[in-house]
Write a protein that holds these residues in place. Structure first.
Motif, short mmCIF file in Angstrom:
data_model
loop_
_atom_site.label_atom_id
_atom_site.label_comp_id
_atom_site.label_asym_id
_atom_site.label_seq_id
_atom_site.Cartn_x
_atom_site.Cartn_y
_atom_site.Cartn_z
N ASP A 1 0.82 -1.20 0.00
CA ASP A 1 0.00 0.00 0.00
C ASP A 1 0.86 1.26 0.00
OD1 ASP A 1 0.06 -1.60 2.55
OD2 ASP A 1 -0.42 0.33 3.44
N ASP B 1 -7.76 1.42 4.28
CA ASP B 1 -8.54 1.15 3.07
C ASP B 1 -9.98 0.83 3.46
OD1 ASP B 1 -9.65 0.39 0.67
OD2 ASP B 1 -7.96 -0.87 0.06
N TYR C 1 -5.10 6.84 4.89
CA TYR C 1 -4.63 6.32 3.61
C TYR C 1 -3.84 7.35 2.81
CZ TYR C 1 -9.31 8.23 2.63
OH TYR C 1 -10.43 9.03 2.59
#
Length: 415
Positions: free
Chosen positions: A102, A218, A347
């Motif tokens: 990520d 997420d 995020y």
């Protein structure tokens, strides 16, 4: 665990470089200016040999070409020289690299074609210097919106995972089985998750790292493992690990819940059979979790380590030397910076990692693929610079000062 002794924290020296930084009110309006003398870098060291007290990975970001069409929806155009040079800096400090995760913007700008090239290039670079690398295998070549529910959807997710596992293994990297947005969409029960992961783990030719990513990183992963209850999901997660213990090197847990992680760590330690590591993914509470307690400690697989790798390495070297208090104090000295970079919306933490990379001169422009460099406000970035300076993480103060000046002028803030 008690707080580390303040006297063991790194002592910083002035650099002689000054910068004018604005102060902002709650609405983001400039309300004054601070003339700040930046600190010299902290007393960071590189290890003489392998770090042995903990296994630690830094989850690295990707640097785009500054002239590319780095806007939402555009294919990623990667500056390979800058991207791979950053990984070599991490390896030089004795840490492993966790790539194509990520932090590298999987599902947030890094498309599958670029991801495959990243995995192959990074794995080859790691092999060239005998360094440790693990890479994410997920299902992001699928559009979750187009995946049908039911058996067809589960089969598509399984095959997507298999394809990515093969790419990582063929490159020579360790596999990190990432959480899947598509699976979260089509799974209807814990049994659905078990069936998919059973099939994926059957493909693994060596032990993998399982990744549990929370919704703060997420939101599309809500209900992962078949339940919105963390306790119920944890029981399913542990059942999966027990069923495949020989295939699981460890688990990376990114829920930002230190007590949950400690409980899971102890449950893993109680398992009979091969050791299953707990790689903390808690970018808020990593100092106490890595330091551990009288019943154990967490290893690390952290996005924040990509931003603070010189300090992280120095701390781990202290643990190697039996100086646990100093190691904890070094990590704790970076905690405010970590909490700021990973503040909500979490995020967008990649923006902060790239910003610090740019301030330190490790990439030519402050950009991310998919336009994600716009994910944080100017006030957030200026405070990030203050906190980085406060823990000795501005590694080239003159470069940082010039780039901060340029950023402020570009954004219409002048002294």
């Amino acid at each position: 665990m008690s707080a580390p002794t303040t006297s063991l924290a790194p002592v910083l020296a002035p650099s002689g470089v000054t910068v004018r930084l604005p102060r902002f009110d709650d609405a983001g309006r400039p309300v004054g200016t601070e003339v700040r003398e930046l600190n010299a870098p902290g007393p960071w060291t590189t290890p003489a040999g392998e770090i042995t007290s903990r296994v630690a990975f830094a989850a690295a970001h990707v640097v785009p070409h500054v002239g590319a069409e780095n806007v939402p929806g555009a294919p990623a155009v990667v500056d390979w020289d800058s991207t791979l040079a950053y990984r070599h800096r991490i390896w030089e400090h004795g840490l492993g690299v966790a790539d194509a995760m990520d932090t590298a913007q999987r599902g947030m700008g890094l498309d599958w074609a670029a991801t495959q090239e990243l995995v192959r290039r990074s794995a080859a670079e790691a092999a060239s210097v005998g360094a440790r690398i693990a890479c994410g295998a997920g299902t992001d070549q699928l559009d979750p919106a187009s995946v049908e529910a039911g058996e067809a959807g589960l089969a598509a997710v399984t095959e997507a995972y298999r394809e990515q596992v093969r790419v990582v293994q063929e490159a020579g990297a360790q596999v990190i089985v990432m959480a899947s947005r598509a699976l979260a969409k089509v799974a209807r029960s814990a049994e659905d998750y078990a069936r998919v992961y059973d099939a994926v783990l059957a493909e693994a030719d060596s032990p993998v790292i399982l990744h549990w990513l929370g919704t703060m990183f997420d939101p599309a992963l809500a209900g992962y493992w078949g339940s919105d209850s963390v306790d119920t999901a944890t029981a399913t997660f542990l059942d999966l690990i027990k069923a495949h213990q020989a295939k699981v090197d460890g688990v990376k847990v990114s829920l930002l819940d230190a007590q949950h992680e400690i409980g899971l760590r102890r449950a893993l330690a109680a398992l009979e059979g091969p050791t299953v590591r707990l790689y903390t993914g808690d970018d808020f509470n990593y100092p106490e979790l890595i330091a551990g307690d009288d019943q154990g400690y967490s290893d690390a697989l952290l996005g924040i380590f990509a931003a603070i790798y010189p300090a992280a390495s120095t701390a781990l070297q202290a643990f190697d030397a039996g100086e646990a208090g100093r190691g904890h104090a070094i990590l704790a000295s970076t905690e405010k910076l970590g909490r700021h970079i990973f503040c909500a919306p979490t995020y967008f933490y990649k923006t902060g990692v790239a910003f610090l990379s740019w301030l330190n001169g490790f990439q030519p422009g402050f950009q991310l693929v998919g336009g994600l460099h716009s994910g944080r406000s100017l006030a957030h970035l200026v405070e990030l610079a203050r906190l980085a300076d406060g823990c000795g993480m501005l590694l080239e103060p003159e470069t940082a000062a010039k780039r901060l000046d340029a950023l402020l002028v570009t954004n219409g803030v002048t002294a």
